[in-house]
Design a protein around this motif. Structure first.
Motif, PDB file in Angstrom:
ATOM      1  N   CYS A  61      22.208  68.028  16.282  1.00 13.89           N
ATOM      2  CA  CYS A  61      21.944  67.115  14.635  1.00 13.89           C
ATOM      3  C   CYS A  61      22.105  65.232  15.425  1.00 13.89           C
ATOM      4  O   CYS A  61      23.671  65.253  15.378  1.00 13.89           O
ATOM      5  CB  CYS A  61      22.789  67.310  13.896  1.00 13.89           C
ATOM      6  SG  CYS A  61      21.807  65.722  12.294  1.00 13.89           S
ATOM      7  N   VAL A  63      21.777  63.179  13.424  1.00 19.13           N
ATOM      8  CA  VAL A  63      22.529  62.533  12.308  1.00 19.13           C
ATOM      9  C   VAL A  63      24.342  62.735  12.061  1.00 19.13           C
ATOM     10  O   VAL A  63      24.135  63.000  10.618  1.00 19.13           O
ATOM     11  CB  VAL A  63      21.323  61.748  11.054  1.00 19.13           C
ATOM     12  CG1 VAL A  63      20.268  60.855  11.699  1.00 19.13           C
ATOM     13  CG2 VAL A  63      21.390  63.740  10.560  1.00 19.13           C
ATOM     14  N   ASN A  64      24.029  63.741  12.377  1.00 26.06           N
ATOM     15  CA  ASN A  64      25.952  63.923  11.638  1.00 26.06           C
ATOM     16  C   ASN A  64      25.718  64.503  10.151  1.00 26.06           C
ATOM     17  O   ASN A  64      26.578  64.311   9.545  1.00 26.06           O
ATOM     18  CB  ASN A  64      26.413  63.147  12.013  1.00 26.06           C
ATOM     19  CG  ASN A  64      27.179  62.818  13.750  1.00 26.06           C
ATOM     20  OD1 ASN A  64      26.635  63.567  14.548  1.00 26.06           O
ATOM     21  ND2 ASN A  64      27.336  61.234  13.157  1.00 26.06           N
ATOM     22  N   ALA A  65      24.982  65.554   9.978  1.00 24.28           N
ATOM     23  CA  ALA A  65      24.206  66.416   9.132  1.00 24.28           C
ATOM     24  C   ALA A  65      25.239  67.600   8.676  1.00 24.28           C
ATOM     25  O   ALA A  65      25.385  68.383   7.825  1.00 24.28           O
ATOM     26  CB  ALA A  65      23.000  66.675   8.674  1.00 24.28           C
ATOM     27  N   TYR A  67      28.910  68.862   9.651  1.00 22.94           N
ATOM     28  CA  TYR A  67      30.186  69.697   9.480  1.00 22.94           C
ATOM     29  C   TYR A  67      31.295  71.227   9.857  1.00 22.94           C
ATOM     30  O   TYR A  67      30.752  71.286   9.458  1.00 22.94           O
ATOM     31  CB  TYR A  67      31.212  68.962   9.274  1.00 22.94           C
ATOM     32  CG  TYR A  67      30.969  69.019   7.475  1.00 22.94           C
ATOM     33  CD1 TYR A  67      32.689  69.527   7.171  1.00 22.94           C
ATOM     34  CD2 TYR A  67      30.457  69.099   6.589  1.00 22.94           C
ATOM     35  CE1 TYR A  67      32.836  70.038   5.885  1.00 22.94           C
ATOM     36  CE2 TYR A  67      30.529  69.216   5.790  1.00 22.94           C
ATOM     37  CZ  TYR A  67      31.717  69.795   5.329  1.00 22.94           C
ATOM     38  OH  TYR A  67      32.151  70.090   3.638  1.00 22.94           O
ATOM     39  N   GLN A  77      25.217  68.560   5.050  1.00 21.22           N
ATOM     40  CA  GLN A  77      24.962  68.195   4.365  1.00 21.22           C
ATOM     41  C   GLN A  77      23.080  67.678   4.081  1.00 21.22           C
ATOM     42  O   GLN A  77      22.873  66.492   4.896  1.00 21.22           O
ATOM     43  CB  GLN A  77      25.595  66.556   4.574  1.00 21.22           C
ATOM     44  CG  GLN A  77      27.631  67.015   4.897  1.00 21.22           C
ATOM     45  CD  GLN A  77      28.066  66.252   5.879  1.00 21.22           C
ATOM     46  OE1 GLN A  77      28.781  65.038   4.703  1.00 21.22           O
ATOM     47  NE2 GLN A  77      28.376  65.871   7.390  1.00 21.22           N
ATOM     48  N   LYS A  79      22.151  65.718   2.217  1.00 18.56           N
ATOM     49  CA  LYS A  79      21.912  63.839   2.205  1.00 18.56           C
ATOM     50  C   LYS A  79      21.642  63.715   2.613  1.00 18.56           C
ATOM     51  O   LYS A  79      21.152  62.268   2.816  1.00 18.56           O
ATOM     52  CB  LYS A  79      22.524  63.468   0.750  1.00 18.56           C
ATOM     53  CG  LYS A  79      22.714  64.530  -0.590  1.00 18.56           C
ATOM     54  CD  LYS A  79      23.486  63.649  -1.552  1.00 18.56           C
ATOM     55  CE  LYS A  79      22.988  64.508  -3.439  1.00 18.56           C
ATOM     56  NZ  LYS A  79      23.992  64.019  -4.051  1.00 18.56           N
ATOM     57  N   THR A  80      22.556  63.787   3.728  1.00 11.80           N
ATOM     58  CA  THR A  80      22.209  63.551   5.020  1.00 11.80           C
ATOM     59  C   THR A  80      21.070  63.210   6.111  1.00 11.80           C
ATOM     60  O   THR A  80      20.608  62.865   6.726  1.00 11.80           O
ATOM     61  CB  THR A  80      23.650  63.473   5.912  1.00 11.80           C
ATOM     62  OG1 THR A  80      25.205  62.830   4.953  1.00 11.80           O
ATOM     63  CG2 THR A  80      23.889  62.600   7.046  1.00 11.80           C
ATOM     64  N   CYS A  81      21.106  64.813   6.361  1.00 14.53           N
ATOM     65  CA  CYS A  81      19.853  65.346   6.890  1.00 14.53           C
ATOM     66  C   CYS A  81      18.745  65.207   7.180  1.00 14.53           C
ATOM     67  O   CYS A  81      17.644  64.812   5.340  1.00 14.53           O
ATOM     68  CB  CYS A  81      19.272  67.284   6.724  1.00 14.53           C
ATOM     69  SG  CYS A  81      18.289  67.704   7.143  1.00 14.53           S
ATOM     70  N   ASN A 104      15.575  69.822  -0.298  1.00 12.66           N
ATOM     71  CA  ASN A 104      16.261  69.491   0.847  1.00 12.66           C
ATOM     72  C   ASN A 104      14.930  69.751   1.804  1.00 12.66           C
ATOM     73  O   ASN A 104      14.741  71.638   2.111  1.00 12.66           O
ATOM     74  CB  ASN A 104      17.440  70.435   1.065  1.00 12.66           C
ATOM     75  CG  ASN A 104      18.911  69.528  -0.590  1.00 12.66           C
ATOM     76  OD1 ASN A 104      18.930  68.211  -0.378  1.00 12.66           O
ATOM     77  ND2 ASN A 104      19.292  70.828  -0.950  1.00 12.66           N
TER      78      ASN A 104
END
Length: 194
Positions: A61, A63-65, A67, A77, A79-81, A104
């Motif tokens: 990933c 965008v670091n979506a 963890y 996450q 909202k980050t995706c 999403n």
């Protein structure tokens, strides 16, 4: 990780393909995060995230979506995706879904993070009518699986007619040699001696 790692395990020997897990997941989250898939033989099996120790989705990933939480669950996450779908292509278990209708772009199992935060187990574990879905530490799951195997062995010996074979302990009694003594020969020697 501060807490012990927990994982979801599906015992495919017990799964009856009832789709209860997929239904409850879809009900709770709008889109199921566990998917029933039919094999070429017509058997329906659930496919879900394995919450890998070294997750490919997390690494891929941009965008670091993703963890990992304290219990080892791989969390998306939303909202980050940004919906690039790279995670779908790298997941070795095909456990990440593209959402065409949801808010999403991507969805995946998070082991019911909100339920776990309240001390509850994942919904699929609770609803499974045959106990095919287990949740806990790898040690607890391993102990449960060993218990199930042991129970199966005992049942196959007590009721061989149910299993169509007489294997295991009965076969071992006839063939195992202990210190040069063949277990099946004692009765013959006694019969010859009388």
């Amino acid at each position: 990780m501060s807490k012990s790692k927990k994982t979801l395990y599906i015992d495919y020997n017990l799964c009856i393909g009832c789709e209860s897990c997929e239904a409850v997941c879809g009900y709770l989250y709008g889109q199921p995060r566990i998917h029933m898939t039919r094999t070429s033989d017509g058997i329906t099996v659930p496919i879900s995230c394995h919450h890998c120790a070294n997750p490919a989705c997390l690494k891929a990933c941009n965008v670091n979506a993703f963890y990992q939480d304290d219990e080892g669950a791989v969390i998306l996450q939303p909202k980050t995706c940004v919906g690039c779908m790279v995670c779908l292509s790298v997941c070795p278990f095909a456990a990440i879904s593209h959402s065409r209708t949801g808010p999403n772009p991507v969805a995946k199992c998070d082991l019911c993070a909100e339920r776990r935060a309240k001390g509850m187990t994942p919904a699929c574990v609770e609803i499974c009518p045959c106990g095919a879905i287990l949740f806990g530490s790898p040690e607890i799951i391993e102990a449960e699986l060993r218990q199930r195997v042991a129970e199966g062995i005992v049942q196959s010996h007590m009721h061989p007619e149910r299993f169509g074979t007489q294997v295991g302990l009965r076969a071992m009694k006839k063939s195992v040699s202990v210190e040069g003594y063949a277990a099946g020969t004692a009765e013959k020697e006694e019969d010859q001696g009388s």
